[in-house]
Design an enzyme around this catalytic site. Structure first.
Site, PDB file in Angstrom:
ATOM      1  N   LEU A  15      12.082  11.180 -23.008  1.00  0.00           N
ATOM      2  CA  LEU A  15      12.982  11.620 -24.084  1.00  0.00           C
ATOM      3  C   LEU A  15      13.460  10.456 -24.941  1.00  0.00           C
ATOM      4  O   LEU A  15      14.225  10.649 -25.875  1.00  0.00           O
ATOM      5  CB  LEU A  15      14.205  12.312 -23.482  1.00  0.00           C
ATOM      6  CG  LEU A  15      14.006  13.742 -23.042  1.00  0.00           C
ATOM      7  CD1 LEU A  15      15.287  14.290 -22.424  1.00  0.00           C
ATOM      8  CD2 LEU A  15      13.591  14.622 -24.208  1.00  0.00           C
ATOM      9  N   GLY A  16      13.025   9.260 -24.585  1.00  0.00           N
ATOM     10  CA  GLY A  16      13.487   8.108 -25.358  1.00  0.00           C
ATOM     11  C   GLY A  16      14.837   7.596 -24.885  1.00  0.00           C
ATOM     12  O   GLY A  16      15.636   7.107 -25.666  1.00  0.00           O
ATOM     13  N   GLY A  18      15.267   4.995 -23.093  1.00  0.00           N
ATOM     14  CA  GLY A  18      15.226   3.540 -23.278  1.00  0.00           C
ATOM     15  C   GLY A  18      15.610   3.173 -24.700  1.00  0.00           C
ATOM     16  O   GLY A  18      16.405   2.256 -24.926  1.00  0.00           O
ATOM     17  N   ASP A  71      10.857  -0.646 -20.798  1.00  0.00           N
ATOM     18  CA  ASP A  71      12.120  -0.412 -21.516  1.00  0.00           C
ATOM     19  C   ASP A  71      12.873  -1.717 -21.768  1.00  0.00           C
ATOM     20  O   ASP A  71      13.624  -1.818 -22.742  1.00  0.00           O
ATOM     21  CB  ASP A  71      13.018   0.564 -20.735  1.00  0.00           C
ATOM     22  CG  ASP A  71      12.640   2.009 -21.037  1.00  0.00           C
ATOM     23  OD1 ASP A  71      12.233   2.289 -22.182  1.00  0.00           O
ATOM     24  OD2 ASP A  71      12.720   2.848 -20.125  1.00  0.00           O
ATOM     25  N   ASP A 146      15.576  14.399  -9.425  1.00  0.00           N
ATOM     26  CA  ASP A 146      14.469  13.742  -8.717  1.00  0.00           C
ATOM     27  C   ASP A 146      14.990  13.255  -7.371  1.00  0.00           C
ATOM     28  O   ASP A 146      16.059  12.627  -7.308  1.00  0.00           O
ATOM     29  CB  ASP A 146      13.966  12.504  -9.484  1.00  0.00           C
ATOM     30  CG  ASP A 146      13.349  12.854 -10.830  1.00  0.00           C
ATOM     31  OD1 ASP A 146      13.070  14.042 -11.061  1.00  0.00           O
ATOM     32  OD2 ASP A 146      13.148  11.921 -11.643  1.00  0.00           O
ATOM     33  N   LYS A 186      17.001  26.106 -28.055  1.00  0.00           N
ATOM     34  CA  LYS A 186      17.576  26.619 -26.813  1.00  0.00           C
ATOM     35  C   LYS A 186      18.433  25.570 -26.099  1.00  0.00           C
ATOM     36  O   LYS A 186      17.988  24.452 -25.842  1.00  0.00           O
ATOM     37  CB  LYS A 186      16.435  27.069 -25.878  1.00  0.00           C
ATOM     38  CG  LYS A 186      15.715  28.316 -26.399  1.00  0.00           C
ATOM     39  CD  LYS A 186      16.674  29.507 -26.363  1.00  0.00           C
ATOM     40  CE  LYS A 186      15.990  30.794 -26.784  1.00  0.00           C
ATOM     41  NZ  LYS A 186      16.951  31.893 -26.946  1.00  0.00           N
ATOM     42  N   CYS A 380      -4.402 -13.780 -23.821  1.00  0.00           N
ATOM     43  CA  CYS A 380      -4.573 -13.948 -22.381  1.00  0.00           C
ATOM     44  C   CYS A 380      -6.020 -13.679 -21.968  1.00  0.00           C
ATOM     45  O   CYS A 380      -6.877 -14.527 -22.146  1.00  0.00           O
ATOM     46  CB  CYS A 380      -3.565 -13.082 -21.625  1.00  0.00           C
ATOM     47  SG  CYS A 380      -3.219 -13.743 -19.986  1.00  0.00           S
ATOM     48  N   MET A 383      -8.313 -14.537 -24.596  1.00  0.00           N
ATOM     49  CA  MET A 383      -8.684 -15.957 -24.766  1.00  0.00           C
ATOM     50  C   MET A 383      -9.811 -16.291 -23.785  1.00  0.00           C
ATOM     51  O   MET A 383     -10.787 -16.962 -24.144  1.00  0.00           O
ATOM     52  CB  MET A 383      -7.485 -16.864 -24.500  1.00  0.00           C
ATOM     53  CG  MET A 383      -7.894 -18.319 -24.324  1.00  0.00           C
ATOM     54  SD  MET A 383      -6.480 -19.444 -24.293  1.00  0.00           S
ATOM     55  CE  MET A 383      -7.196 -20.911 -23.557  1.00  0.00           C
ATOM     56  N   HIS A 520       1.397 -14.500 -23.726  1.00  0.00           N
ATOM     57  CA  HIS A 520       1.605 -13.189 -24.363  1.00  0.00           C
ATOM     58  C   HIS A 520       2.668 -13.306 -25.456  1.00  0.00           C
ATOM     59  O   HIS A 520       3.852 -13.043 -25.199  1.00  0.00           O
ATOM     60  CB  HIS A 520       2.068 -12.170 -23.316  1.00  0.00           C
ATOM     61  CG  HIS A 520       0.993 -11.747 -22.378  1.00  0.00           C
ATOM     62  ND1 HIS A 520       0.136 -10.699 -22.644  1.00  0.00           N
ATOM     63  CD2 HIS A 520       0.613 -12.240 -21.182  1.00  0.00           C
ATOM     64  CE1 HIS A 520      -0.717 -10.564 -21.646  1.00  0.00           C
ATOM     65  NE2 HIS A 520      -0.458 -11.484 -20.741  1.00  0.00           N
ATOM     66  N   GLU A 522       3.337 -11.390 -27.790  1.00  0.00           N
ATOM     67  CA  GLU A 522       3.921 -10.101 -28.179  1.00  0.00           C
ATOM     68  C   GLU A 522       5.298  -9.864 -27.561  1.00  0.00           C
ATOM     69  O   GLU A 522       6.118  -9.131 -28.106  1.00  0.00           O
ATOM     70  CB  GLU A 522       2.972  -8.936 -27.833  1.00  0.00           C
ATOM     71  CG  GLU A 522       2.739  -8.642 -26.350  1.00  0.00           C
ATOM     72  CD  GLU A 522       1.591  -9.440 -25.737  1.00  0.00           C
ATOM     73  OE1 GLU A 522       1.318 -10.559 -26.208  1.00  0.00           O
ATOM     74  OE2 GLU A 522       0.980  -8.942 -24.769  1.00  0.00           O
TER      75      GLU A 522
HETATM   76  N1  GLN Z   1      -6.878 -11.249 -15.727  1.00  0.00           N
HETATM   77  C1  GLN Z   1      -6.589 -12.486 -16.364  1.00  0.00           C
HETATM   78  C2  GLN Z   1      -5.840 -13.443 -15.464  1.00  0.00           C
HETATM   79  O1  GLN Z   1      -5.269 -13.058 -14.481  1.00  0.00           O
HETATM   80  C3  GLN Z   1      -5.821 -12.273 -17.636  1.00  0.00           C
HETATM   81  C4  GLN Z   1      -4.446 -11.711 -17.412  1.00  0.00           C
HETATM   82  C5  GLN Z   1      -3.838 -11.135 -18.661  1.00  0.00           C
HETATM   83  O2  GLN Z   1      -4.526 -10.855 -19.635  1.00  0.00           O
HETATM   84  N2  GLN Z   1      -2.545 -10.936 -18.652  1.00  0.00           N
HETATM   85  O3  GLN Z   1      -5.804 -14.624 -15.716  1.00  0.00           O
END
Ligand code: GLN
Length: 552
Positions: A15-16, A18, A71, A146, A186, A380, A383, A520, A522
């Site tokens: 439901l969002g 987070g 989340d 739950d 409802k 990751c 690469m 990472h 991101e």
């Molecule tokens: N499987 C790769 C590693 O363990 C890359 C991991 C990932 O992409 N987060 O190094």
């Protein structure tokens, strides 16, 4: 002293909750309060690190190296407050603490029980390290009723009793569905869900009703009456075009005002929503579109790459260009099909991943991007794929591989696999060591590590500095014994760990935009602070699109 807001869910999952928690936190923050968001997950895994993204979605990694629920990514993106290890707990973690204490004899011969021992540990977790915060928002995973959630509901009920109403608020998020045959929204499921909460001793202070259309006042009154609430504590949460519209929308519905009123805070400054209004304006000003292929394994489930798609969204806003993501399932596409699948793309991204399935297609995707001068971003695993591709097709090492895919008998090179298990590295001054016999859970190289960039490299230009810190989650690394061979063939290792031991970034100066990173990025992108690598990647996609258009 911190005040606690407990966010529970009813009727259905997804439901969002987070996003609702993150949005409320950002509203309180924009009124000058300090906030911290926490997630309590009732499942039995110790953390989501060992769970398949198909089941659980993305594993979000914190600065201090915890593998957590996605989340926490929402919380960070909405508040800019870095989450900590202590902001996500699971039943697995609670029980492993409990059983260690029991074996140590800490319970002094007593019978160890869910109430009070499990609930006490949950309460300790909720209260820990909260002295600095004005508000702590704790979201309980799952929905009321739950079985595995019960100890959590009991723990927050007790906290409501112990801390009192002036320090605790219960917010319940439910669904008010539209029934097409009756042409009616409802309220009954919400009434039942509040009743379920009451049966375990919790009376919600605010009910946030998710709905796909305006909930008439008469229906909100009905919910208020059946759930023992003032009318203006029943707040509608309507679907919005972008998740970044949620804070302003909830503010208009009075959510933060009612929360503050509950706590007796009557003269708080009005929220400063300029940040969210700016994002909404920039989002609406986006023009044109770039097509970006993401070649991965968990492409059927958007949540599996949540931070990644959000980071692209942020870069789409900063570049004022729409990003159309094309999901390519590397397991379903044969390598030979890659050129057909990727033709016409303005950029290609291979994200993080694990295991051998789909690897040949991922390598084919890198090759296609490299040979066709299409912007490539490897993250990751992406690469590791890029380095293997370069070694195989440019350096002339046809057997180059990663030891993640098993031992390669053919590879008699004394240097070992091109990508190998990380056996030791330095973390905050201490040496970490690993072997193939270690447990899988929680043993990767996790969290923030510094990285030093080459002066004059593309990445140094994008970051505007040569010293960065990014979050990691990997077990394997590029074997630096091969760096000289790769570099003399044109690949540049433009980012290394500060001690020069661990390859962190590669780039290809002969290519318009070819960057791959072992970390990472991101996880650190924010709507109001897009990540420089994603910003640069989308910019490169725009340039590629315009060049192709101009040259026909
Ligand atoms: N499987 C790769 C590693 O363990 C890359 C991991 C990932 O992409 N987060 O190094």
């Amino acid at each position: 002293m911190a005040r606690f807001i407990f966010i529970t869910g009813g009727v259905v999952s997804s439901l969002g909750k987070g996003l609702a928690s993150a949005s409320l936190a950002s509203l309180l923050q924009s009124r000058g309060f300090s906030v911290r968001c926490r997630k309590l997950d009732p499942y039995l895994n110790v953390d989501p690190g060992t769970m398949s993204p198909f089941q659980h979605g993305e594993v979000f990694v914190t600065e201090d190296g915890a593998e957590t629920d996605l989340d926490l990514g929402h919380y960070e993106r909405f508040t800019g407050v870095d989450a900590r290890k202590t902001d996500n707990v699971t039943t697995g973690k609670i029980y492993s603490t409990l059983l260690t204490k029991e074996r140590r004899g800490d319970y002094l011969g007593g019978t160890v029980q869910v109430i009070p021992h499990v609930t006490d540990l949950i309460k300790q977790f909720i209260l820990k390290d909260t002295e600095q915060d004005d508000f702590v928002l704790c979201e309980i995973g799952g929905t009321v009723g739950d079985i595995e959630g019960l100890p959590y509901f009991e723990a927050i009920r007790q906290l409501g009793y112990e801390l009192g109403r002036e320090r605790v608020l219960f917010m319940h998020v439910t669904l008010v569905p539209w029934i097409p045959a009756a042409k009616e929204l409802k309220t009954k499921p919400t009434q039942h869900s509040a009743k379920e909460l009451r049966s375990i001793g919790i009376i919600p202070d605010i009910i946030l009703c998710r709905a796909d259309r305006e909930i008439p006042l008469s229906e909100r009154r009905k919910i208020a009456l059946f759930c023992n609430l003032p009318e203006d504590h029943v707040i509608q949460g309507l679907d919005v075009a972008s998740i970044y519209h949620v804070p302003s929308t909830y503010h208009k519905e009075g959510l933060d005002t009612q929360v503050l009123k509950h706590f007796g805070i009557l003269h708080a400054p009005a929220p400063n929503l300029s940040r969210w209004e700016g994002i909404a304006r920039d989002e609406s000003e986006r023009q044109g579109e770039v097509n970006i292929a993401i070649v991965g394994k968990y492409t059927g489930l958007g949540d599996a790459y949540k931070s990644l798609t959000e980071a692209l969204h942020h870069a789409s806003i900063s570049n004022k260009t729409l990003v159309h993501v094309h999901w390519v399932d590397a397991r379903a596409c044969e390598p030979e099909m890659m050129s057909d699948v990727l033709r016409g793309m303005d950029a290609i991204l291979v994200p993080g991943g694990f295991g051998e399935r789909g690897v040949r297609s991922k390598i084919a995707a890198v090759k296609y991007a490299r040979e066709h001068n299409i912007p490539y971003f490897g993250i990751c695993f992406g690469m590791q794929m890029a380095v293997i591709e370069y070694a195989r097709h440019v350096v002339g090492m046809p057997h180059a591989t990663s030891s993640e895919f098993g031992k390669v008998e053919r590879d008699e090179d004394a240097r070992g696999s091109l990508v190998g298990l990380m056996t030791e590295w330095v973390h905050n001054g201490t040496l970490e060591t690993r072997s193939n016999d270690d447990d899988i859970g929680g043993t990767m190289r996790l969290g923030a590590y510094d990285c030093v960039l080459h002066e004059g490299s593309l990445v140094a230009k994008l970051y505007g500095t040569t010293k960065i810190s990014e979050r990691h989650r990997h077990r394997y690394e590029v074997n630096r014994a091969y760096i000289p061979a790769l570099e003399s063939a044109g690949l540049v290792f433009s980012g290394m760990s500060p001690n020069g031991q661990l390859p962190e970034i590669i780039e290809l100066p002969s290519h318009p935009w070819f960057v791959a990173v072992q970390f990472h990025p991101e996880f650190k992108s924010r709507p109001f602070a897009p990540h420089p690598l994603f910003d640069g990647f989308v910019k490169a996609a725009v340039t590629h699109r315009d060049t192709v258009k101009a040259t026909g």
